[in-house]
Design a protein around this motif. Sequence first.
Motif, short mmCIF file in Angstrom:
data_model
loop_
_atom_site.label_atom_id
_atom_site.label_comp_id
_atom_site.label_asym_id
_atom_site.label_seq_id
_atom_site.Cartn_x
_atom_site.Cartn_y
_atom_site.Cartn_z
N GLY A 107 0.86 -1.10 0.14
CA GLY A 107 -0.09 0.10 0.00
C GLY A 107 0.95 1.31 0.02
N THR A 108 2.13 1.14 -0.71
CA THR A 108 2.98 2.47 -0.86
C THR A 108 2.49 3.53 -1.43
N GLY A 109 1.59 3.10 -2.51
CA GLY A 109 0.96 4.29 -3.35
C GLY A 109 1.82 4.68 -4.35
N ILE A 110 1.29 5.47 -5.44
CA ILE A 110 2.03 5.90 -6.52
C ILE A 110 2.59 7.59 -6.28
N LEU A 111 1.82 8.17 -5.57
CA LEU A 111 2.30 9.56 -5.47
C LEU A 111 2.92 9.76 -4.15
N ASN A 112 4.32 8.86 -3.96
CA ASN A 112 4.92 8.82 -2.81
C ASN A 112 6.42 9.04 -2.82
N ASN A 113 7.06 8.35 -3.87
CA ASN A 113 8.34 8.42 -4.16
C ASN A 113 8.67 9.93 -4.92
N TRP A 114 9.12 10.86 -4.09
CA TRP A 114 9.17 12.17 -5.01
C TRP A 114 10.64 12.22 -5.78
N LYS A 115 10.47 12.85 -6.78
CA LYS A 115 11.81 12.83 -7.61
C LYS A 115 12.20 14.33 -7.88
N TRP A 116 13.52 14.49 -8.07
CA TRP A 116 14.06 15.67 -8.30
C TRP A 116 13.94 15.81 -10.13
N SER A 131 -0.57 -5.10 -14.81
CA SER A 131 -1.09 -5.74 -13.72
C SER A 131 -2.08 -6.40 -14.25
N TYR A 132 -2.63 -7.17 -13.19
CA TYR A 132 -4.04 -7.82 -13.36
C TYR A 132 -5.14 -6.88 -12.70
N MET A 133 -6.03 -6.25 -13.16
CA MET A 133 -7.04 -5.38 -12.75
C MET A 133 -6.53 -4.43 -11.75
N SER A 134 -5.28 -4.04 -11.93
CA SER A 134 -4.44 -3.19 -10.91
C SER A 134 -4.01 -3.40 -9.71
N CYS A 135 -4.33 -4.63 -9.21
CA CYS A 135 -3.74 -5.01 -7.96
C CYS A 135 -3.16 -6.37 -7.69
N ALA A 136 -2.55 -7.14 -8.66
CA ALA A 136 -1.92 -8.24 -8.82
C ALA A 136 -1.02 -8.32 -9.73
N ILE A 137 0.10 -8.91 -9.72
CA ILE A 137 1.27 -8.74 -10.78
C ILE A 137 1.71 -10.42 -11.21
N ALA A 138 2.08 -10.49 -12.34
CA ALA A 138 2.34 -11.96 -12.86
C ALA A 138 3.77 -12.32 -12.17
N ASN A 139 3.84 -13.62 -11.91
CA ASN A 139 4.84 -14.35 -11.10
C ASN A 139 5.13 -13.78 -9.82
N MET A 140 4.29 -13.09 -9.04
CA MET A 140 4.36 -12.28 -7.69
C MET A 140 2.99 -13.42 -6.91
N PRO A 141 3.36 -14.68 -6.55
CA PRO A 141 2.13 -15.02 -5.83
C PRO A 141 2.06 -14.59 -4.51
N ASN A 142 0.60 -14.53 -4.12
CA ASN A 142 0.16 -13.94 -2.74
C ASN A 142 0.79 -12.67 -2.44
N TYR A 143 0.71 -11.77 -3.49
CA TYR A 143 1.11 -10.74 -3.48
C TYR A 143 0.17 -9.46 -4.24
N PHE A 144 -0.30 -8.46 -3.37
CA PHE A 144 -1.53 -7.73 -3.81
C PHE A 144 -1.08 -6.25 -3.78
N VAL A 145 -1.45 -5.26 -4.56
CA VAL A 145 -1.00 -3.93 -4.58
C VAL A 145 -2.24 -3.13 -4.73
N PHE A 146 -2.23 -2.02 -3.93
CA PHE A 146 -3.33 -0.96 -4.06
C PHE A 146 -2.94 -0.02 -4.91
N LEU A 147 -3.52 0.57 -6.05
CA LEU A 147 -3.61 1.54 -6.71
C LEU A 147 -2.17 1.15 -7.82
N GLY A 148 -2.08 -0.07 -8.17
CA GLY A 148 -1.00 -0.31 -9.11
C GLY A 148 -1.28 0.13 -10.49
N PRO A 149 -0.32 -0.56 -11.61
CA PRO A 149 -0.53 -0.02 -12.90
C PRO A 149 -2.11 -0.09 -13.33
#
Length: 591
Positions: free
Chosen positions: A180-189, A437-455
């Motif tokens: 749940g780290t989010g997309i607008l979190n890792n700021w860049k110069w 991603s799969y429906m924004s919340c799961a990734i290929a070859n990443m079992p038992n792993y879910f992401v909030f607001l992914g691709p």
Amino acid sequence: MVINTSGPELPIRTHDLPTSTFSHNGSLEKSYTIREEPLGTTKHLRIVGIGAGASGLNMVRTLRLNLTDYDFVIYEKNQDVGGTWFENRYPGCRCDIPSHNYQFAWKPKHDWSNFHASADEIGGYLRQVCDEEHMRDSIKTSHRVEFAQWDEEKARWDLMVQDLTTGEHNNDYADFLLDGTGILNNWKWPDVEGLTAFDGDLIHTANWPKDFDATGKVVAVIGNGSTGIQVVPELQKKAEKMYHLFRTPTWVLPPRIMAWKMMGQNQELLEILGEIGIDAQENFSQETIERFKTDPEFYGRFVKAVEKEVNNAFPMVLAGSPLQTFAQQKAEQYMKLMLRGNKELCEALIPDFPLGTRRLTPGQDYLQALTKENVEVRRGGIRRFVPEGIQLESGEVIKVDAIVCATGFNTSFCPRFPIFGRKGNLQKDFRDEVPKSYMSCAIANMPNYFVFLGPNAPIGHGSVFTLTEHIAKYITRIIKKCQTECIKTICPSQDAIDDYFEHISAFMPRTTWGAQGRSWFKNGQEDGPVTALHPGSRIHFFHMLENFRGEDWDYIYDAPKKNRFFYLGNGFSTKENGDTTWYLDNPDAKL
């Protein structure tokens, strides 16, 4: 925190019953045995979340309401909860989604002070939710996940976590890992030469120094995204001189209430707005706040009317649609009006690409600030930073006391730490390839792993609070399925992800999101695939997540011979511990 609210054991057990089966030719087989537990029996799980922003806090509640027999911990790198609303403290920082819709549906706040809440007020709301819902025992602040690796044999994630207060590193594991780290979190110069050459104050808006004062200084603000639009008018009021630098223009909208009145579509909303007290700065009157507190029917009507309008905005980004054309004409008229018809400013600021190609942001104060005598606008690229300021691609050197970088975040979806799944490091994959991603919340070859607001999540469609509620329920249903059906690992198939991406790629040209123009929707590129937005409306996304498509997933079962029906158990059900006639109560319940 360990939670176990399972009911009493069934009175009937079958441990001593024969478990052998007969093969198709009649010979006795003993390789498969019956699970001596009733259908519905849970397996104890350890679930780890990363990030205690809105997604993490909501997940605490969703798991509590729907699972038993698990423990859950969230690792949060910051000193307190709140995510982006803990970190972002620049002048003028606020949400561009209406306050009463930028909240959890299950935790309404009646006393928002402004139609668009400030960062301080949103951060306070999240801390209040955490405290009132007694969530802090599930959260470890000042703890940063630094490494994750999938262990196929043990079917779990092995984690390395650093305690940022002591510097110590600790190992942990998770049966399910929720990012749940989010997309607008890792700021860049900004990507410029000589970033450290400047002798003055170099500031990123996402890391705002508390002691910085622009009074009497010459300041440059780089970037005209939503952050730049908010910070420019605040600094303009204090700075002796301001230079505003950007490469690509952006569509700036009127305040939301004004825009709704201009569009004139939702008469119910306009009638409700006519009943509330709100000033020119969009502050609610005390009388309105009291009515929100004491009149739940009116409050509910107001919230739903605003939500309906937010949900109905999708046709505005359909390329060439009547609403998109009309809205763009109105936006252009508004920008020219706010810029007082200044030809030079209008040419620099009004885009030639369609409305919606970049994120739409209200900005009345921003446009007015750019007309002030102490502001100069420079549209174009930066060659390098120099000790006295900024050298533009034109060769001009702008001498300043401070450079404020409103240059946004890393929107590549690349994790901030190495995370090794079945086929390598996701961090490297997303850095080198288009994130899928799969429906924004799961990734290929990443079992038992879910992401909030992914691709390709609907991050630009409205309030992320409501999104996290729907995503959390979807993920929790999957975890519960695995917990009660002897599923050891679950992962979306590569074929499903490829098909989903093919659909996204075919759909996006229908929208202005896919038009040519630099945007974080396309990871800062002029052209390229849209990776940050869902291929449809907000309601479309919610509808999509209503049902779990089991055919899109690969499973490994924790069962003899990997038999998928091992979970059926000994012939009894955990539902026999309670009301065994529940199905008579509502026979016509909707499917």
